[in-house]
Motif scaffolding. Structure first.
Motif, mmCIF file in Angstrom:
data_model
loop_
_atom_site.group_PDB
_atom_site.id
_atom_site.type_symbol
_atom_site.label_atom_id
_atom_site.label_comp_id
_atom_site.label_asym_id
_atom_site.label_seq_id
_atom_site.Cartn_x
_atom_site.Cartn_y
_atom_site.Cartn_z
ATOM 1 N N ALA A 33 0.848 -1.197 0.000
ATOM 2 C CA ALA A 33 0.000 0.000 0.000
ATOM 3 C C ALA A 33 0.874 1.234 0.000
ATOM 4 O O ALA A 33 1.989 1.217 0.515
ATOM 5 C CB ALA A 33 -0.912 0.005 1.230
ATOM 6 N N GLY A 34 0.351 2.308 -0.575
ATOM 7 C CA GLY A 34 1.077 3.573 -0.571
ATOM 8 C C GLY A 34 1.376 4.118 -1.947
ATOM 9 O O GLY A 34 1.787 5.262 -2.092
ATOM 10 N N GLY A 35 1.178 3.316 -2.991
ATOM 11 C CA GLY A 35 1.434 3.781 -4.355
ATOM 12 C C GLY A 35 1.221 2.647 -5.340
ATOM 13 O O GLY A 35 1.390 1.476 -4.997
ATOM 14 N N SER A 36 0.834 2.993 -6.555
ATOM 15 C CA SER A 36 0.579 1.985 -7.580
ATOM 16 C C SER A 36 1.890 1.420 -8.116
ATOM 17 O O SER A 36 2.888 2.126 -8.214
ATOM 18 C CB SER A 36 -0.227 2.595 -8.734
ATOM 19 O OG SER A 36 -1.500 3.003 -8.280
ATOM 20 N N LEU A 37 1.856 0.139 -8.465
ATOM 21 C CA LEU A 37 3.030 -0.533 -9.004
ATOM 22 C C LEU A 37 2.807 -0.907 -10.460
ATOM 23 O O LEU A 37 1.678 -1.163 -10.893
ATOM 24 C CB LEU A 37 3.336 -1.793 -8.191
ATOM 25 C CG LEU A 37 3.855 -1.540 -6.770
ATOM 26 C CD1 LEU A 37 3.818 -2.798 -5.939
ATOM 27 C CD2 LEU A 37 5.274 -0.994 -6.823
ATOM 28 N N ARG A 38 3.904 -0.978 -11.210
ATOM 29 C CA ARG A 38 3.839 -1.309 -12.631
ATOM 30 C C ARG A 38 3.664 -2.811 -12.840
ATOM 31 O O ARG A 38 4.013 -3.621 -11.980
ATOM 32 C CB ARG A 38 5.110 -0.829 -13.323
ATOM 33 C CG ARG A 38 5.285 0.692 -13.318
ATOM 34 C CD ARG A 38 6.667 1.098 -13.760
ATOM 35 N NE ARG A 38 7.680 0.755 -12.765
ATOM 36 C CZ ARG A 38 8.952 1.114 -12.855
ATOM 37 N NH1 ARG A 38 9.359 1.820 -13.878
ATOM 38 N NH2 ARG A 38 9.809 0.763 -11.914
ATOM 39 N N GLN A 39 3.114 -3.162 -14.022
ATOM 40 C CA GLN A 39 2.917 -4.575 -14.330
ATOM 41 C C GLN A 39 4.260 -5.317 -14.401
ATOM 42 O O GLN A 39 4.356 -6.485 -14.028
ATOM 43 C CB GLN A 39 2.160 -4.728 -15.655
ATOM 44 C CG GLN A 39 1.737 -6.157 -15.980
ATOM 45 C CD GLN A 39 0.755 -6.734 -14.978
ATOM 46 O OE1 GLN A 39 -0.044 -6.007 -14.393
ATOM 47 N NE2 GLN A 39 0.808 -8.049 -14.773
ATOM 48 N N THR A 40 5.303 -4.637 -14.860
ATOM 49 C CA THR A 40 6.623 -5.272 -14.912
ATOM 50 C C THR A 40 7.113 -5.631 -13.513
ATOM 51 O O THR A 40 7.764 -6.657 -13.310
ATOM 52 C CB THR A 40 7.653 -4.342 -15.589
ATOM 53 O OG1 THR A 40 7.626 -3.053 -14.937
ATOM 54 C CG2 THR A 40 7.335 -4.171 -17.062
ATOM 55 N N THR A 41 6.779 -4.784 -12.535
ATOM 56 C CA THR A 41 7.126 -5.086 -11.142
ATOM 57 C C THR A 41 6.338 -6.301 -10.667
ATOM 58 O O THR A 41 6.881 -7.182 -9.991
ATOM 59 C CB THR A 41 6.829 -3.878 -10.234
ATOM 60 O OG1 THR A 41 7.603 -2.761 -10.681
ATOM 61 C CG2 THR A 41 7.170 -4.180 -8.784
ATOM 62 N N ALA A 42 5.056 -6.356 -11.020
ATOM 63 C CA ALA A 42 4.213 -7.492 -10.623
ATOM 64 C C ALA A 42 4.785 -8.804 -11.151
ATOM 65 O O ALA A 42 4.833 -9.810 -10.433
ATOM 66 C CB ALA A 42 2.790 -7.285 -11.126
ATOM 67 N N GLU A 43 5.217 -8.799 -12.404
ATOM 68 C CA GLU A 43 5.743 -10.036 -13.002
ATOM 69 C C GLU A 43 7.079 -10.431 -12.364
ATOM 70 O O GLU A 43 7.348 -11.611 -12.145
ATOM 71 C CB GLU A 43 5.908 -9.851 -14.515
ATOM 72 C CG GLU A 43 4.598 -9.581 -15.253
ATOM 73 C CD GLU A 43 3.549 -10.662 -15.028
ATOM 74 O OE1 GLU A 43 3.916 -11.835 -14.823
ATOM 75 O OE2 GLU A 43 2.345 -10.324 -15.040
ATOM 76 N N ALA A 44 7.922 -9.438 -12.055
ATOM 77 C CA ALA A 44 9.206 -9.733 -11.414
ATOM 78 C C ALA A 44 8.996 -10.299 -10.015
ATOM 79 O O ALA A 44 9.688 -11.245 -9.599
ATOM 80 C CB ALA A 44 10.065 -8.470 -11.353
ATOM 81 N N VAL A 45 8.036 -9.737 -9.263
ATOM 82 C CA VAL A 45 7.735 -10.236 -7.921
ATOM 83 C C VAL A 45 7.167 -11.654 -8.000
ATOM 84 O O VAL A 45 7.502 -12.521 -7.186
ATOM 85 C CB VAL A 45 6.763 -9.277 -7.191
ATOM 86 C CG1 VAL A 45 6.242 -9.904 -5.904
ATOM 87 C CG2 VAL A 45 7.456 -7.946 -6.895
ATOM 88 N N TYR A 46 6.312 -11.898 -8.985
ATOM 89 C CA TYR A 46 5.762 -13.251 -9.168
ATOM 90 C C TYR A 46 6.886 -14.257 -9.439
ATOM 91 O O TYR A 46 6.888 -15.373 -8.901
ATOM 92 C CB TYR A 46 4.763 -13.259 -10.317
ATOM 93 C CG TYR A 46 4.196 -14.643 -10.588
ATOM 94 C CD1 TYR A 46 3.159 -15.153 -9.805
ATOM 95 C CD2 TYR A 46 4.722 -15.439 -11.595
ATOM 96 C CE1 TYR A 46 2.653 -16.425 -10.037
ATOM 97 C CE2 TYR A 46 4.234 -16.718 -11.829
ATOM 98 C CZ TYR A 46 3.192 -17.201 -11.043
ATOM 99 O OH TYR A 46 2.715 -18.466 -11.265
ATOM 100 N N LYS A 47 7.847 -13.841 -10.244
ATOM 101 C CA LYS A 47 8.969 -14.727 -10.559
ATOM 102 C C LYS A 47 9.769 -15.061 -9.301
ATOM 103 O O LYS A 47 10.242 -16.195 -9.121
ATOM 104 C CB LYS A 47 9.868 -14.056 -11.598
ATOM 105 C CG LYS A 47 11.055 -14.901 -12.045
ATOM 106 C CD LYS A 47 11.878 -14.157 -13.088
ATOM 107 C CE LYS A 47 13.117 -14.975 -13.486
ATOM 108 N NZ LYS A 47 13.954 -14.240 -14.474
ATOM 109 N N LEU A 48 9.909 -14.110 -8.400
ATOM 110 C CA LEU A 48 10.689 -14.313 -7.179
ATOM 111 C C LEU A 48 9.956 -15.165 -6.150
ATOM 112 O O LEU A 48 10.551 -16.016 -5.487
ATOM 113 C CB LEU A 48 11.034 -12.962 -6.551
ATOM 114 C CG LEU A 48 12.168 -12.155 -7.177
ATOM 115 C CD1 LEU A 48 12.210 -10.759 -6.592
ATOM 116 C CD2 LEU A 48 13.506 -12.851 -6.976
ATOM 117 N N PHE A 49 8.633 -14.932 -6.001
ATOM 118 C CA PHE A 49 7.888 -15.543 -4.897
ATOM 119 C C PHE A 49 6.885 -16.616 -5.324
ATOM 120 O O PHE A 49 6.389 -17.363 -4.489
ATOM 121 C CB PHE A 49 7.153 -14.464 -4.096
ATOM 122 C CG PHE A 49 8.053 -13.477 -3.426
ATOM 123 C CD1 PHE A 49 8.621 -13.762 -2.203
ATOM 124 C CD2 PHE A 49 8.324 -12.255 -4.015
ATOM 125 C CE1 PHE A 49 9.450 -12.849 -1.573
ATOM 126 C CE2 PHE A 49 9.152 -11.336 -3.401
ATOM 127 C CZ PHE A 49 9.724 -11.635 -2.168
#
Length: 579
Positions: A263-279
């Protein structure tokens, strides 16, 4: 929820409710077990609350400032203060005039350096008298959160426990699948704000889930925690996830994460995909405000639209701004966010109404300026602002300023061309896309935008960047561990600090080298206090414009750091910083 908290405080079990992991965060711990943590049971926590309550109930004053760094002590002091019928004020940062500002006669803290004779100084092993029993929490227990105000002074937002309780219950439903896995709750955010209150302790306490009381600040700590084999619920700031995504190739995490909230700010789709790859899972974004509590959520693998929390009602008012009512607020409240509703329960955020400014007789959309800047292939992130240096008592007319974060190609271009030519190229690209009045006249090139632990931009620091002309060096590589920082950087050849030092033989002044060492120390290791002493300074070799050097900062002892500038095996300068 309030009944559950009263049960936990007045009839506590011997179950482990908290883990303190400071001793765990060491490079020697490669695959620790959860037992390495210092465990605290609910009964021990209740006893701590009783001791703090006994200290507070003896004070006649009805208001207090609560500024506590240690999360376990904060939680115990928070409940003890409410039980003692005190009104709490929780500043983001402590200032000497906090008590006067809030009309609170005394401060409760665990920091000896800010405690006065009138303060209550807390420890996690107190020797004070304990209360025999505790009263019960009521829904009218009052607390005050502080957010950044436009005047530079904190804005005070009052809440009752009755506002927070139904949201904790709803979040338990929203994250029901994750909570069923009985994860350990960990956070990358401070505890003394709305998001921190929920995810640091209200949500896990309501669900009898263990809490790590130490804030995670770097990815290495996260890797250690994931290596315990326990499922984790990670409550993160957007800034932490952005940093993870930026250096995703450097990390490989065990897939032990039950949920990630942010929470606190919107995130980019590229960030979402990178986080998915990590976790192996996508994060859940939470949208809300201190005034309203949580409002909506979205998951990047499901939809781009925000979905309202079930207990929340909202609509677009006559100005197209989001108006909120429901279980978490005492009366309807309008935010400064422009919205477009897709249906009764889903909407798109269209930007902030307060980011349209009047400049040279024109209405300038700062978000439009940022969107044009981001079309440049060298720029990764930006923030535009109307800067009024009268805020710093400087005699200057307001101007448009822009902070930019470069990708690696942009950094290489900057070092090759110099700042003046590089910025000139960016501005030329903007000429056909914006009114010339809307093109920023002053620019600051940063390694990252200044954000707090909630991921929110620290606008006061951005204003401060424009009050002087000291350009940051270009960071080419960065490695951070719990006790060491290593940077590969270069000082841009036409930076102002080379001018006149010396006219025909420019070199980097020692005071500039020390300044940037201190700046990075505070930025990475989160020291809010000033440097108490600088010792063992040595300047043995020269740094020329454009040289690529390494800056390392190592923790040598408690609150003692050693910095060193080097090139290969050659030491350029070094010293010790006492904080």
């Amino acid at each position: 929820m309030i009944a559950k908290l009263n049960e936990l405080l007045n009839n506590p079990s011997e179950d482990i409710g908290f883990y303190r992991g400071r001793s765990l965060f060491a490079e020697s711990q490669s695959a620790p077990k959860l037992g390495v943590f210092n465990a605290v049971t609910y009964r021990q926590f209740s006893e701590l609350v009783k001791v703090y309550y006994a200290a507070l109930i003896g004070r006649d004053e009805k208001k207090l400032v609560l500024y506590v760094k240690d999360s376990l002590i904060f939680m115990a002091a928070f409940f003890a203060s409410l039980l003692a019928d005190k009104e709490i004020f929780m500043p983001n940062y402590y200032q000497q005039d906090c008590e006067e500002l809030f009309g609170a006669p005394f401060t409760v803290t665990d920091m000896a350096e800010i405690a006065s004779k009138n303060s209550i100084l807390l420890t996690d092993n107190p020797k004070h008298k304990s209360a025999a029993h505790l009263p019960v929490l009521t829904e009218d227990a009052k607390m005050n959160f502080c957010t950044s105000g436009s005047t530079g002074k904190p804005k005070i937002i009052s809440k009752r426990l009755a506002n927070l309780a139904p949201e904790a219950v709803y979040l338990s439903e929203l994250f029901g699948d994750a909570i069923a896995q009985k994860p350990l709750f960990i956070t990358t955010v401070n505890i003394n704000h709305m998001y921190g209150i929920f995810y640091n302790f209200l949500l896990p306490l309501y669900n009898n889930l263990a809490i790590l009381t130490d804030m995670v600040v770097i990815p290495d700590q996260l890797k250690i925690l994931l290596s315990t084999g326990n499922k984790l619920f990670i409550a993160s700031s957007p800034a932490f996830l952005e940093r993870l995504a930026k250096y995703a190739d450097a990390y490989s995490f065990p897939k032990n994460t039950a949920a990630i909230s942010t929470a606190g700010g919107s995130l980019r789709q590229t960030t979402a995909e990178a986080v998915y790859k990590l976790f192996g899972i996508y994060f859940t974004e939470i949208y809300g405000s201190t005034e309203t509590g949580g409002i909506a959520y979205r998951r990047p693998d499901e939809t781009k639209y925000w979905t309202l929390y079930t207990p929340v009602d909202a609509f677009a008012d006559e100005n197209g701004l989001l108006a909120v009512s429901g279980a978490f607020v005492d009366s309807p409240f309008s935010l400064a966010d422009r919205v477009e509703f897709i249906n009764e329960r889903q909407f798109i955020l269209k930007g902030r109404s307060d980011r349209i400014v009047k400049f040279e007789e024109k209405r300038v959309s700062l978000e439009e300026v940022e969107n044009v800047i981001l079309q440049n292939s060298f720029i990764e992130e930006t923030y535009a602002a109307l800067i009024d240096l009268d805020f710093f008592a400087q005699n200057s007319s307001p101007f448009l300023g822009a902070c930019i974060v470069l990708n690696r190609a942009g950094k290489d271009e900057l070092l090759a061309k110099g700042k003046r030519s590089f910025i000139s190229g960016i501005k030329k690209e903007m000429v056909n896309r914006l009114d010339p009045v809307c093109i920023p006249s002053r620019w600051r090139i940063l390694d990252e935008l200044p954000r707090n632990n909630q991921g929110k931009l620290i606008t006061s620091e951005i204003r401060l960047l424009f009050s002087g002309n000291l350009a940051e060096p270009v960071v080419l590589e960065k490695a951070i561990s719990t006790e060491k920082l290593s940077l590969t950087l270069s000082f841009v050849k036409d930076s102002l600090y080379f001018r006149g030092h010396f006219p025909d033989f420019p070199i980097l002044a020692g005071v500039v080298q020390v300044n940037f060492a201190i700046s990075w120390l505070k930025k990475v290791f989160h020291h809010e206090t000033s440097i108490k002493k600088i010792s063992k300074l040595k300047f043995t070799n020269i740094i020329h414009p454009g040289d690529i050097v390494n800056l390392s900062i190592d923790l040598k002892a408690n609150r003692l750091y050693r910095f060193k500038y080097s090139s290969g095996e050659k030491t350029l300068s070094s010293g010790e910083l006492h904080v």
